[in-house]
Design a protein around this motif. Structure first.
Motif, mmCIF file in Angstrom:
data_model
loop_
_atom_site.group_PDB
_atom_site.id
_atom_site.type_symbol
_atom_site.label_atom_id
_atom_site.label_comp_id
_atom_site.label_asym_id
_atom_site.label_seq_id
_atom_site.Cartn_x
_atom_site.Cartn_y
_atom_site.Cartn_z
ATOM 1 N N LEU A 22 0.890 -1.201 0.087
ATOM 2 C CA LEU A 22 -0.104 -0.177 0.098
ATOM 3 C C LEU A 22 0.886 1.387 -0.032
ATOM 4 O O LEU A 22 1.650 1.441 1.049
ATOM 5 N N PRO A 23 0.991 1.954 -1.118
ATOM 6 C CA PRO A 23 1.953 3.047 -1.365
ATOM 7 C C PRO A 23 1.663 3.948 -0.014
ATOM 8 O O PRO A 23 0.642 4.180 0.405
ATOM 9 N N GLY A 24 2.932 4.170 0.553
ATOM 10 C CA GLY A 24 3.215 5.267 1.545
ATOM 11 C C GLY A 24 2.873 4.824 2.955
ATOM 12 O O GLY A 24 3.093 5.339 3.864
ATOM 13 N N ALA A 25 2.530 3.186 3.186
ATOM 14 C CA ALA A 25 2.072 3.438 4.643
ATOM 15 C C ALA A 25 3.664 2.482 5.098
ATOM 16 O O ALA A 25 4.593 2.231 4.340
ATOM 17 N N PRO A 26 3.681 2.351 6.359
ATOM 18 C CA PRO A 26 4.986 2.315 7.084
ATOM 19 C C PRO A 26 5.258 1.037 7.025
ATOM 20 O O PRO A 26 4.445 0.064 6.529
ATOM 21 N N ALA A 27 6.308 0.336 7.272
ATOM 22 C CA ALA A 27 7.001 -0.957 7.629
ATOM 23 C C ALA A 27 6.054 -1.777 8.421
ATOM 24 O O ALA A 27 5.440 -1.206 9.417
ATOM 25 N N SER A 47 -1.918 14.638 10.836
ATOM 26 C CA SER A 47 -2.686 15.772 10.365
ATOM 27 C C SER A 47 -2.474 16.995 11.254
ATOM 28 O O SER A 47 -2.287 16.789 12.170
ATOM 29 N N ALA A 48 -1.989 17.762 10.437
ATOM 30 C CA ALA A 48 -1.711 19.179 11.101
ATOM 31 C C ALA A 48 -2.771 19.779 11.822
ATOM 32 O O ALA A 48 -2.616 20.625 12.907
ATOM 33 N N SER A 49 -3.967 19.260 11.519
ATOM 34 C CA SER A 49 -5.276 20.035 12.427
ATOM 35 C C SER A 49 -5.956 18.647 12.647
ATOM 36 O O SER A 49 -5.647 17.456 12.697
ATOM 37 N N THR A 50 -7.223 18.854 13.432
ATOM 38 C CA THR A 50 -8.058 17.844 13.990
ATOM 39 C C THR A 50 -8.766 17.167 13.067
ATOM 40 O O THR A 50 -9.342 16.013 13.318
ATOM 41 N N SER A 51 -8.617 17.782 11.948
ATOM 42 C CA SER A 51 -9.578 17.202 10.834
ATOM 43 C C SER A 51 -8.852 15.876 10.150
ATOM 44 O O SER A 51 -7.816 15.939 9.827
ATOM 45 N N PRO A 52 -10.016 14.816 9.943
ATOM 46 C CA PRO A 52 -9.502 13.618 9.172
ATOM 47 C C PRO A 52 -9.050 13.677 7.656
ATOM 48 O O PRO A 52 -9.741 14.913 7.110
ATOM 49 N N PRO A 53 -8.368 12.817 7.080
ATOM 50 C CA PRO A 53 -8.157 13.289 5.778
ATOM 51 C C PRO A 53 -9.389 12.880 4.880
ATOM 52 O O PRO A 53 -10.180 12.169 5.561
ATOM 53 N N SER A 54 -9.540 13.351 3.560
ATOM 54 C CA SER A 54 -10.455 13.146 2.941
ATOM 55 C C SER A 54 -10.529 11.884 2.082
ATOM 56 O O SER A 54 -9.401 11.436 1.953
ATOM 57 N N ALA A 55 -11.577 11.342 1.589
ATOM 58 C CA ALA A 55 -11.493 9.881 0.651
ATOM 59 C C ALA A 55 -10.763 10.437 -0.467
ATOM 60 O O ALA A 55 -9.786 9.440 -0.970
ATOM 61 N N SER A 56 -10.832 11.749 -0.898
ATOM 62 C CA SER A 56 -9.924 12.056 -2.363
ATOM 63 C C SER A 56 -8.571 11.752 -2.026
ATOM 64 O O SER A 56 -7.563 11.486 -2.879
ATOM 65 N N SER A 57 -8.014 12.398 -0.827
ATOM 66 C CA SER A 57 -6.539 12.449 -0.308
ATOM 67 C C SER A 57 -6.258 11.185 -0.165
ATOM 68 O O SER A 57 -5.070 10.783 -0.472
ATOM 69 N N CYS A 58 -6.979 10.179 0.372
ATOM 70 C CA CYS A 58 -6.648 8.804 0.614
ATOM 71 C C CYS A 58 -6.410 8.183 -0.786
ATOM 72 O O CYS A 58 -5.276 7.493 -0.804
ATOM 73 N N THR A 60 -5.741 9.500 -3.541
ATOM 74 C CA THR A 60 -4.515 10.073 -4.035
ATOM 75 C C THR A 60 -3.277 9.547 -3.608
ATOM 76 O O THR A 60 -2.295 8.900 -4.225
ATOM 77 N N ALA A 61 -2.951 9.335 -2.112
ATOM 78 C CA ALA A 61 -1.994 9.154 -1.560
ATOM 79 C C ALA A 61 -1.709 7.501 -1.340
ATOM 80 O O ALA A 61 -0.561 7.006 -1.480
ATOM 81 N N TYR A 62 -2.890 6.699 -1.234
ATOM 82 C CA TYR A 62 -2.664 5.546 -1.070
ATOM 83 C C TYR A 62 -3.466 4.431 -2.083
ATOM 84 O O TYR A 62 -3.315 3.176 -1.838
ATOM 85 N N GLY A 63 -4.359 5.020 -2.857
ATOM 86 C CA GLY A 63 -5.058 4.200 -3.841
ATOM 87 C C GLY A 63 -6.281 3.637 -3.208
ATOM 88 O O GLY A 63 -7.043 2.728 -3.829
ATOM 89 N N ILE A 64 -6.808 3.866 -2.155
ATOM 90 C CA ILE A 64 -8.003 3.364 -1.556
ATOM 91 C C ILE A 64 -8.674 4.683 -0.868
ATOM 92 O O ILE A 64 -8.377 5.755 -0.775
ATOM 93 N N ALA A 65 -10.206 4.374 -0.823
ATOM 94 C CA ALA A 65 -10.934 5.456 -0.372
ATOM 95 C C ALA A 65 -10.930 5.405 1.179
ATOM 96 O O ALA A 65 -10.676 4.305 1.647
ATOM 97 N N CYS A 66 -11.168 6.315 2.024
ATOM 98 C CA CYS A 66 -11.384 6.193 3.425
ATOM 99 C C CYS A 66 -12.644 7.163 3.970
ATOM 100 O O CYS A 66 -12.449 8.372 3.421
ATOM 101 N N TYR A 67 -13.293 6.616 4.478
ATOM 102 C CA TYR A 67 -14.706 7.301 4.840
ATOM 103 C C TYR A 67 -14.715 7.663 6.296
ATOM 104 O O TYR A 67 -14.061 6.791 7.000
ATOM 105 N N GLY A 68 -15.830 8.417 6.702
ATOM 106 C CA GLY A 68 -15.990 8.508 7.977
ATOM 107 C C GLY A 68 -17.719 8.477 8.455
ATOM 108 O O GLY A 68 -18.149 7.948 7.433
#
Length: 456
Positions: A22-27, A47-58, A60-68
């Motif tokens: 999974l691109p970008g994930a830790p060992a 996250s620099a703020s309390t806000s969770p990442p968006s599905a689109s940013s996930c 882009t970064a990891y190739g999966i969606a992430c929902y709240g």
């Protein structure tokens, strides 16, 4: 890489924090193949703020969606129920886990603030089997995080965080009771008995009729079916008292393991999910993994390469009377599972917040598995009971709805595509109506409440 805290197979236990690309994930940190819960954990996203990442940013970064929670509420039509004031108020969801998490209260508060959720009316933590001592809580340095025991404890902390945050998120008016034990459930050899003792204590003392559990063991890994039947007496007693016990069906389809971690060469299912006195929860994935969800998106059986929804037929318990009446496809005459399903896929993951991880630190984490589906089904029950009053053991009513096509077509989203074949073991395909890959399907929550209210 994903950290696989329970390779979806038989039990709470299966495989290690196994490496999946999974691109970008830790060992990952290695662990024993029989001591962690059924959950697949992604990267810790700072996250620099309390806000969770968006599905689109996930994506882009990891190739999966992430929902709240809001996306899950839209996917399963909670909105009308919430709008009518039905959010679990007056109900209690009891969650059972090994070890728990040392930061769960603070993490739930952070999660609630980020998503604009109220605190639960009460959040109680009980240790009926003795206080938990966590080995990783006072590590001199993350470099010391290299033992199987430590990895197991951290795995259960992820499980606990997921269970608590999403049971609360989807039924924000319900009280949450977390019951922990100081040992790990390990393929039916140890720990399961401690969890059952804790459940017996809860049955006698907490007087709550909704339980959520995300641990299990392959039926064949017990010494005999007699052992399983003896263990099942507690669940039969609880169901007779009107308790709905939700159990995760597993995260590796029909490919479950023995005590040594080797996959059985034929389809298998997990206990306690296979018990005729519980509600087994399978997994789906949300088609096309959209970056926004405004209403229900068609699902298929979870089978995304990272895991697959558990299901099949028990070798211990005969088909339940309500399954017989519903004429589910069952040539074996044995109890079929899952009963119901819900989003569990890694490619359509939900986000949790944690601050306990001694290696990767605090942050938002995309997470999947039938461990994500199960506490949310417990929340569905809590929302329904806040609208209708006590529903007792829910499974027979769900199958009664299934037997009435006009009710079933509104109360459930029928999952008709995909299969739960996994790891070279051929499983079952979804089909119209109940299947051993998706059960009755996933909930249309507001219409399910209406259907339950129409039953006599």
């Amino acid at each position: 890489m994903l950290r696989k805290l329970g390779l979806a197979s038989s039990s709470v236990a299966l495989a290690s924090l196994a490496a999946l690309a999974l691109p970008g994930a830790p060992a990952v940190v290695s662990s024993t193949p029989s001591a962690v819960p059924m959950v697949v954990v992604g990267p810790v996203i700072k996250s620099a703020s309390t806000s969770p990442p968006s599905a689109s940013s996930c994506k882009t970064a990891y190739g999966i969606a992430c929902y709240g929670p809001a996306q899950m509420a839209a996917e399963y039509n909670y909105g009308p129920a919430y709008g009518a004031g039905y959010n679990g108020t007056g109900q209690t969801i009891v969650i059972f886990d090994s070890y728990g998490s040392p930061t769960i209260r603070a993490d739930l508060q952070h999660f609630d603030t980020a998503y604009g959720l109220p605190a639960p009316p009460a959040f109680n933590i009980y240790h009926p089997e003795g206080n938990v001592v966590l080995n990783y809580n006072n590590l001199p340095s993350p470099a010391n995080f290299n033992s199987k025991q430590l990895a197991t404890e951290v795995g259960w902390a992820y499980e606990t965080t997921l269970d608590v945050e999403y049971a609360h998120a989807m039924a924000p008016g319900a009280t949450i009771d977390l019951v922990t034990v100081p040992v790990s459930e390990t393929q039916g050899v140890q720990g399961l008995q401690n969890l059952e003792k804790a459940q017996a204590w809860a049955l006698a003392n907490l007087h709550a009729n909704i339980w959520s559990n995300s641990w299990a063991t392959t039926e064949q890994s017990f010494d005999s079916s007699t052992v399983i039947k003896q263990l099942n007496q507690l669940y039969a007693q609880a169901a007779a008292k009107g308790v709905s016990i939700f159990f995760a069906a597993g995260d590796s389809g029909v490919a479950n393991t023995n005590k040594q971690g080797a996959t059985y060469p034929y389809p298998t299912v997990n206990y306690p999910a296979s018990s005729p006195s519980v509600i087994a929860v399978g997994g789906t994935q949300i088609g096309s993994e959209p970056t926004t969800i405004a209403s229900h998106v068609t699902e298929q059986v979870w089978n995304d390469g990272y895991g697959a929804g558990g299901g099949g037929y028990s070798t211990v318990f005969p088909e339940t009377s309500y399954q017989v009446k519903a004429s589910i496809p069952d040539r074996t005459g044995m109890r079929g599972l899952p009963d119901v399903s819900y989003n569990a896929a890694v490619i359509s993951a939900v986000l949790i917040y944690e601050s306990f991880d001694p290696v990767y630190g605090a942050g938002w984490v995309p997470i999947g598995g039938t461990s994500a589906a199960t506490p949310q089904w417990a929340a569905v029950d809590a929302v329904a009971q806040s609208a209708l009053g006590s529903q007792g053991y829910l499974a027979p009513k769900l199958y009664k709805i299934y037997r009435t096509p006009s009710l079933y077509s509104k109360a459930f989203y029928n999952v008709t595509s995909g299969n739960n074949s996994f790891d070279g073991i051929t499983g079952y395909s979804a089909t119209t109506g109940w299947s051993a890959a998706a059960g009755l399907g996933t909930p249309n929550v507001s219409d399910l409440i209406t259907a339950l209210g129409s039953l006599h």
